[in-house]
Structure formats: structure tokens, C-alpha cells
Design a protein around this motif. Structure first.
Motif, PDB file in Angstrom:
ATOM      1  N   ASP A 114      45.035  86.761  59.457  1.00  0.00           N
ATOM      2  CA  ASP A 114      45.474  87.498  58.438  1.00  0.00           C
ATOM      3  C   ASP A 114      46.734  88.067  58.489  1.00  0.00           C
ATOM      4  OD1 ASP A 114      43.029  88.387  57.840  1.00  0.00           O
ATOM      5  OD2 ASP A 114      42.420  89.788  59.313  1.00  0.00           O
ATOM      6  N   ILE A 115      48.073  87.717  58.064  1.00  0.00           N
ATOM      7  CA  ILE A 115      48.875  88.724  58.063  1.00  0.00           C
ATOM      8  C   ILE A 115      49.390  89.787  57.283  1.00  0.00           C
ATOM      9  CG2 ILE A 115      51.302  87.001  56.915  1.00  0.00           C
ATOM     10  CD1 ILE A 115      50.055  84.930  56.120  1.00  0.00           C
ATOM     11  N   PRO A 116      49.867  90.642  58.596  1.00  0.00           N
ATOM     12  CA  PRO A 116      50.516  90.885  58.120  1.00  0.00           C
ATOM     13  C   PRO A 116      51.347  91.952  56.734  1.00  0.00           C
ATOM     14  CG  PRO A 116      49.990  91.634  60.447  1.00  0.00           C
ATOM     15  CD  PRO A 116      50.619  90.071  60.390  1.00  0.00           C
ATOM     16  N   LEU A 117      51.401  92.520  55.973  1.00  0.00           N
ATOM     17  CA  LEU A 117      51.695  93.277  55.436  1.00  0.00           C
ATOM     18  C   LEU A 117      51.511  95.070  54.976  1.00  0.00           C
ATOM     19  CD1 LEU A 117      52.183  90.068  52.600  1.00  0.00           C
ATOM     20  CD2 LEU A 117      53.319  90.818  54.391  1.00  0.00           C
ATOM     21  N   GLU A 118      53.139  95.278  55.436  1.00  0.00           N
ATOM     22  CA  GLU A 118      52.726  96.602  54.589  1.00  0.00           C
ATOM     23  C   GLU A 118      52.389  97.885  53.744  1.00  0.00           C
ATOM     24  OE1 GLU A 118      52.420 100.402  56.654  1.00  0.00           O
ATOM     25  OE2 GLU A 118      53.472  98.591  57.959  1.00  0.00           O
ATOM     26  N   ARG A 119      52.643  97.033  52.454  1.00  0.00           N
ATOM     27  CA  ARG A 119      52.485  97.967  51.761  1.00  0.00           C
ATOM     28  C   ARG A 119      51.773  96.908  50.093  1.00  0.00           C
ATOM     29  NH1 ARG A 119      57.390  98.846  46.823  1.00  0.00           N
ATOM     30  NH2 ARG A 119      56.068 100.275  46.948  1.00  0.00           N
ATOM     31  N   VAL A 120      51.151  95.997  51.257  1.00  0.00           N
ATOM     32  CA  VAL A 120      49.514  95.180  50.430  1.00  0.00           C
ATOM     33  C   VAL A 120      48.139  96.491  50.248  1.00  0.00           C
ATOM     34  CG1 VAL A 120      47.922  93.713  50.628  1.00  0.00           C
ATOM     35  CG2 VAL A 120      50.502  93.415  51.045  1.00  0.00           C
ATOM     36  N   THR A 121      47.267  96.791  49.227  1.00  0.00           N
ATOM     37  CA  THR A 121      46.335  97.460  49.686  1.00  0.00           C
ATOM     38  C   THR A 121      45.095  95.905  49.435  1.00  0.00           C
ATOM     39  OG1 THR A 121      46.773  98.054  47.569  1.00  0.00           O
ATOM     40  CG2 THR A 121      47.212  99.277  49.215  1.00  0.00           C
ATOM     41  N   GLU A 122      44.022  96.380  49.274  1.00  0.00           N
ATOM     42  CA  GLU A 122      42.803  95.756  48.922  1.00  0.00           C
ATOM     43  C   GLU A 122      43.151  95.846  47.281  1.00  0.00           C
ATOM     44  OE1 GLU A 122      38.237  95.704  50.310  1.00  0.00           O
ATOM     45  OE2 GLU A 122      39.315  97.838  50.270  1.00  0.00           O
ATOM     46  N   GLN A 151      43.024  86.470  50.217  1.00  0.00           N
ATOM     47  CA  GLN A 151      42.676  87.671  50.265  1.00  0.00           C
ATOM     48  C   GLN A 151      42.885  88.991  50.618  1.00  0.00           C
ATOM     49  OE1 GLN A 151      39.124  87.509  52.340  1.00  0.00           O
ATOM     50  NE2 GLN A 151      38.112  90.273  51.455  1.00  0.00           N
ATOM     51  N   THR A 152      43.572  89.773  49.826  1.00  0.00           N
ATOM     52  CA  THR A 152      43.909  91.095  49.888  1.00  0.00           C
ATOM     53  C   THR A 152      43.429  92.434  50.912  1.00  0.00           C
ATOM     54  OG1 THR A 152      43.537  92.264  48.249  1.00  0.00           O
ATOM     55  CG2 THR A 152      45.854  91.023  48.043  1.00  0.00           C
ATOM     56  N   LEU A 153      43.649  92.596  51.899  1.00  0.00           N
ATOM     57  CA  LEU A 153      43.278  93.507  52.780  1.00  0.00           C
ATOM     58  C   LEU A 153      44.063  94.615  52.897  1.00  0.00           C
ATOM     59  CD1 LEU A 153      42.008  91.624  55.625  1.00  0.00           C
ATOM     60  CD2 LEU A 153      40.456  92.367  53.491  1.00  0.00           C
ATOM     61  N   ASP A 154      43.703  96.264  53.322  1.00  0.00           N
ATOM     62  CA  ASP A 154      44.716  97.232  53.877  1.00  0.00           C
ATOM     63  C   ASP A 154      45.453  96.530  54.008  1.00  0.00           C
ATOM     64  OD1 ASP A 154      43.854  98.846  51.745  1.00  0.00           O
ATOM     65  OD2 ASP A 154      42.044  99.856  53.115  1.00  0.00           O
ATOM     66  N   LYS A 155      46.676  96.779  53.911  1.00  0.00           N
ATOM     67  CA  LYS A 155      48.009  96.391  55.095  1.00  0.00           C
ATOM     68  C   LYS A 155      48.353  94.617  55.254  1.00  0.00           C
ATOM     69  CE  LYS A 155      48.978 100.905  55.986  1.00  0.00           C
ATOM     70  NZ  LYS A 155      49.615 101.555  57.061  1.00  0.00           N
TER      71      LYS A 155
END
Length: 316
Positions: free
Chosen positions: A191-199, A225-229
């Protein structure tokens, strides 16, 4: 904030000067802009557009008793070089009888609304926007323009644009932090943290040339796969080195208007008294196969039969 306009302090001074000097009241020009005034700003203290776009015109003017009425207008046919913009403010200028120079008379804002104004295109014909204004000579000044039904607010438009936006960013897939989540073809994940990403965002990952060899060696999955942040990536094995990549995120606007595939439902936001949208028939309404909506009322023959039974019952 609502649609509002107000004579400026300069404008009131000009009106007083015209009366004192017995000089005519001369409107010199009108201008429109895309600026947004702050909520608590007194419009009487705004003396120029926050974001000038183009001049306009005075389409009509009249006076009766203590009321001075004028209609200001923007027509893209008269300004063919002006590109598409969002109209949100206007200002009217008059001639100062003492100096002969232009002075602001009144400033107006469309508040939370922003009117899209298209660039002139002869294929679609001209677009004209009129704003009727009334000035009242009174101790109490409280004038406003009501918003036409169906206009989207600036906040709603921003949310919609943000939901449909496409964003691209360069990321690094690190060689550390991976975990084994089970079997299958791609048992490793990160999981790579990215602030403006949402599910809800739709991701697409492209490995940059410098990372292709490492990505192939570890069996990096062709999907993410996108997750929240955060963004989750998968691989057959932990990569030996960091992998440079480009991530594209596309907005999902299905909450606003959705067309299903393979027979899924088509949905729209519900209609309101002020905006278009979807409706569904309730009691007393029916919809034909072609979508025609009609009132589920008795036919003329049925009404005549019921009236005949009431007016001439069989058991008289």
C-alpha cells in the motif's frame, strides 16, 4: 451568498453631485468578470471587478417616480474574441460630473452562482444574457436579483468537475514494505500512501522505462487498487529495487449520472422545483412503454356510466 447588487460609495457621491450641479446622469459603460467576492464584504466598498473579462452594454433604461431601472447585457456576438468564461460579477460606470471621468456606480455579484458564457460560434448562434436592475432612492437599500431555476451552484459545479477529473502523478513503488497476503498469482502486495486518492477513483499504472526490467523480474501485476488515501499494488515476488511509475486517476461520476452496461439501471439525480432530474410516477400516474406520462383517470364512458348510476339508480 445570493445574487446581489448595491450602489457603491463612489456611486452615491456621483448621484449627489448630479443633483447638486443639476447635471444629467450619464452611464458610460458596463463590465463583466469572473471574480468571487468574499461573503462578508460590503458591496458598496467594491470599486472594480475582481477578475475582469469583458465589457458589456446597457440594453434598456427607464425611470418612474423614485425608481431607476436598467438592464445590463452581455452578448457573445458583440465580443467574438472572448473565450468561454464563468460570469459571476458585474459593474456599472457613470461619468463623474465634477471630473468628467468614469466612476463606479454599482457593483453586483452572482453570489454562489456562476453563469457559463460560451464563446461565440456561428454554428450555434449567439448567446445573450440580460440582468435587470432597479435602483430606489430611499434611506434603505436592499435590492437583489433572483437566480433563474435550474442553475447549478458554483459549489455543485466544483464537486462535479472534481469527481470527473483525470489526474496524473509520478510515483515510486518501493522495494521495502511488501507483505504476503496469501496465494494466487500475485501473493505480495504493498500500500503506497497518497493523500488525495479515494476508493471511488479509477486507477491506471504505467511502469516507466527505468523500472521495466525490475517490474518484469518480480512479476508486477498489470492492475492496481485504490483505497482511501492509498494505492495498492500487487506482485508475484518482492521487487529487488524501487520501481518508478506513472499513476493516472480518473474520477467516477456515477453518483451524478450513471448508465449501466448489460441491462443495468439508468439513474439521474432526483428532480427538484429548481433543477431538472429524474421523476417516478406515483399514485394516479402511469407510464406507457414509450415513456409517455399520463394521468390514470377514468375515461369519459366510465364517468358517464357512474353519473347515470347516481342520477338514475335502478332501485328507485
Amino acid at each position: 451568498m445570493e445574487y446581489t447588487y448595491k450602489p457603491t460609495t463612489h456611486g452615491r457621491a456621483v448621484m449627489a453631485a448630479c443633483m447638486a450641479l443639476e447635471r444629467p446622469f450619464h452611464i458610460t459603460r458596463v463590465a463583466f468578470g469572473s471574480g468571487r467576492v468574499e461573503e462578508n464584504v460590503n458591496l458598496a466598498d467594491v470599486h472594480e471587478l475582481l477578475e475582469y473579462v469583458s465589457d458589456g452594454a446597457v440594453a434598456d433604461r427607464s425611470h418612474k417616480d423614485d425608481r431607476f431601472c436598467l438592464t445590463i447585457q452581455y452578448a457573445n456576438l458583440a465580443h467574438k474574441d472572448v473565450k468561454t468564461f464563468l460570469l459571476s460579477e458585474f459593474i456599472v460606470y457613470v461619468e463623474n460630473p465634477e471630473t468628467g471621468e468614469d466612476t463606479d456606480l454599482l457593483y453586483g455579484t452572482l453570489g454562489d452562482y456562476r453563469q457559463p458564457v460560451p464563446m461565440y460560434n456561428p454554428a450555434y448562434g449567439p448567446s445573450t444574457f440580460n440582468f435587470p436592475l432597479t435602483l430606489i432612492l430611499s434611506d434603505v437599500i436592499n435590492v437583489s436579483v433572483s437566480a433563474p431555476a435550474g442553475l447549478v451552484t458554483y459549489g455543485d459545479l466544483t464537486v462535479l468537475i472534481d469527481a470527473m477529473a483525470v489526474r496524473r502523478t509520478d510515483i515510486i513503488i518501493p522495494a521495502s514494505g511488501w507483505v504476503e497476503a496469501g496465494g494466487g498469482r500475485y501473493p505480495c502486495r504493498l500500500d503506497i500512501p497518497l493523500e488525495r486518492v479515494t476508493e471511488r477513483l479509477i486507477p491506471s499504472l504505467t511502469v516507466l522505462p527505468d523500472g521495466l526490467e525490475t517490474a518484469c523480474a518480480c512479476g508486477l501485476a498489470p492492475f492496481v487498487q485504490t483505497l482511501d488515501k492509498a494505492v495498492r499494488v500487487f506482485a508475484a515476488a518482492v521487487p529487488a529495487e524501487d520501481i518508478p511509475a506513472s499513476l493516472t486517476l480518473q474520477g467516477d461520476a456515477s453518483a451524478f449520472c450513471r448508465v449501466g452496461i448489460g441491462g443495468d439501471a439508468y439513474s439521474l439525480p432526483p428532480a427538484t422545483p429548481y433543477s431538472l432530474g429524474a421523476v417516478k410516477p406515483g399514485d394516479g400516474l402511469r407510464v406507457a412503454k414509450d415513456g409517455t406520462l399520463s394521468v390514470d383517470a377514468a375515461s369519459d364512458a366510465e364517468v358517464n356510466e357512474m353519473l347515470a348510476g347516481v342520477m338514475a339508480p335502478d332501485d328507485k
